[in-house]
Design a protein around this motif. Sequence first.
Motif, PDB file in Angstrom:
ATOM      1  N   PHE A  88      38.878  40.351  39.985  1.00  0.00           N
ATOM      2  CA  PHE A  88      39.979  39.642  39.316  1.00  0.00           C
ATOM      3  C   PHE A  88      40.968  40.655  38.743  1.00  0.00           C
ATOM      4  CE2 PHE A  88      41.390  38.528  34.979  1.00  0.00           C
ATOM      5  CZ  PHE A  88      42.293  37.518  35.266  1.00  0.00           C
ATOM      6  N   ALA A  89      40.466  41.669  38.047  1.00  0.00           N
ATOM      7  CA  ALA A  89      41.334  42.679  37.440  1.00  0.00           C
ATOM      8  C   ALA A  89      42.177  43.390  38.495  1.00  0.00           C
ATOM      9  CB  ALA A  89      40.495  43.684  36.657  1.00  0.00           C
ATOM     10  N   LEU A  90      41.559  43.749  39.607  1.00  0.00           N
ATOM     11  CA  LEU A  90      42.295  44.405  40.691  1.00  0.00           C
ATOM     12  C   LEU A  90      43.356  43.479  41.285  1.00  0.00           C
ATOM     13  CD1 LEU A  90      39.388  46.278  42.507  1.00  0.00           C
ATOM     14  CD2 LEU A  90      41.371  47.319  41.388  1.00  0.00           C
ATOM     15  N   GLN A  91      42.997  42.234  41.511  1.00  0.00           N
ATOM     16  CA  GLN A  91      43.956  41.266  42.067  1.00  0.00           C
ATOM     17  C   GLN A  91      45.131  41.027  41.123  1.00  0.00           C
ATOM     18  OE1 GLN A  91      41.308  37.954  42.772  1.00  0.00           O
ATOM     19  NE2 GLN A  91      40.835  38.625  44.840  1.00  0.00           N
ATOM     20  N   GLU A  92      44.880  41.178  39.832  1.00  0.00           N
ATOM     21  CA  GLU A  92      45.925  40.979  38.830  1.00  0.00           C
ATOM     22  C   GLU A  92      46.663  42.280  38.493  1.00  0.00           C
ATOM     23  OE1 GLU A  92      47.046  38.123  37.460  1.00  0.00           O
ATOM     24  OE2 GLU A  92      45.706  37.038  38.817  1.00  0.00           O
ATOM     25  N   SER A  93      46.380  43.340  39.247  1.00  0.00           N
ATOM     26  CA  SER A  93      47.037  44.649  39.088  1.00  0.00           C
ATOM     27  C   SER A  93      46.777  45.315  37.738  1.00  0.00           C
ATOM     28  CB  SER A  93      48.537  44.524  39.337  1.00  0.00           C
ATOM     29  OG  SER A  93      48.781  44.026  40.637  1.00  0.00           O
ATOM     30  N   SER A  94      45.582  45.147  37.220  1.00  0.00           N
ATOM     31  CA  SER A  94      45.204  45.839  35.982  1.00  0.00           C
ATOM     32  C   SER A  94      44.972  47.312  36.275  1.00  0.00           C
ATOM     33  CB  SER A  94      43.916  45.244  35.409  1.00  0.00           C
ATOM     34  OG  SER A  94      44.128  43.949  34.923  1.00  0.00           O
ATOM     35  N   ASP A  95      45.271  48.150  35.313  1.00  0.00           N
ATOM     36  CA  ASP A  95      44.989  49.580  35.418  1.00  0.00           C
ATOM     37  C   ASP A  95      43.629  49.918  34.832  1.00  0.00           C
ATOM     38  OD1 ASP A  95      47.501  50.123  36.558  1.00  0.00           O
ATOM     39  OD2 ASP A  95      48.415  50.330  34.578  1.00  0.00           O
ATOM     40  N   LEU A  96      43.165  49.058  33.916  1.00  0.00           N
ATOM     41  CA  LEU A  96      41.890  49.330  33.263  1.00  0.00           C
ATOM     42  C   LEU A  96      41.230  48.036  32.824  1.00  0.00           C
ATOM     43  CD1 LEU A  96      42.389  49.087  29.875  1.00  0.00           C
ATOM     44  CD2 LEU A  96      43.777  51.058  30.437  1.00  0.00           C
ATOM     45  N   ILE A  97      39.926  48.157  32.570  1.00  0.00           N
ATOM     46  CA  ILE A  97      39.124  47.037  32.077  1.00  0.00           C
ATOM     47  C   ILE A  97      38.415  47.525  30.822  1.00  0.00           C
ATOM     48  CG2 ILE A  97      37.264  45.410  32.588  1.00  0.00           C
ATOM     49  CD1 ILE A  97      37.758  46.032  35.580  1.00  0.00           C
ATOM     50  N   THR A  98      38.441  46.711  29.771  1.00  0.00           N
ATOM     51  CA  THR A  98      37.728  47.042  28.547  1.00  0.00           C
ATOM     52  C   THR A  98      36.666  45.996  28.259  1.00  0.00           C
ATOM     53  OG1 THR A  98      39.316  45.865  27.132  1.00  0.00           O
ATOM     54  CG2 THR A  98      39.722  48.219  27.533  1.00  0.00           C
ATOM     55  N   ILE A  99      35.683  46.410  27.495  1.00  0.00           N
ATOM     56  CA  ILE A  99      34.615  45.515  27.058  1.00  0.00           C
ATOM     57  C   ILE A  99      33.992  46.125  25.813  1.00  0.00           C
ATOM     58  CG2 ILE A  99      32.808  46.568  28.485  1.00  0.00           C
ATOM     59  CD1 ILE A  99      31.840  43.598  28.952  1.00  0.00           C
ATOM     60  N   ASN A 100      33.398  45.302  24.967  1.00  0.00           N
ATOM     61  CA  ASN A 100      32.618  45.855  23.862  1.00  0.00           C
ATOM     62  C   ASN A 100      31.239  45.222  23.867  1.00  0.00           C
ATOM     63  OD1 ASN A 100      32.796  43.450  22.044  1.00  0.00           O
ATOM     64  ND2 ASN A 100      34.945  44.006  22.026  1.00  0.00           N
TER      65      ASN A 100
END
Length: 138
Positions: A88-100
Amino acid sequence: MIEFKPLAKNENEANLIVLLSKNQEEVKNIPAESNTSFSIALYDEQQYIGGITANKWMNATHISLLALKKAYRGRGYGSQLLKKAETFALQESSDLITINTQDYQAKTFYEKHGYHVFGQLADTPFVGTTKYYLVKRV
């Protein structure tokens, strides 16, 4: 007269986003974009066993929640859910993914999947535990 009043969370958040978006445009000359939500649930027959939620805003996707019932852990389902959020992040053109995550939860799981700790906060959300903030560049 200035006064403090309760306001429904959704309505207050919508108003705050408008204010923050205007500020971003004025200060950075970058128009805000809409938040895009992602949510996948996992079922065994008709029984809910877990899922993942995320939000993409601007150049980042944040995984909000990921959980599985204990009996289904260690079978690769968490990895599959994480992969779907990363897709999903790649398809939405995100540069990074965060999580805690908390120290008693899934820190090593995320590190195994290429996430790196960029911050931590001791004694939160309660004394005796540490919250870790992780990121993965995509």
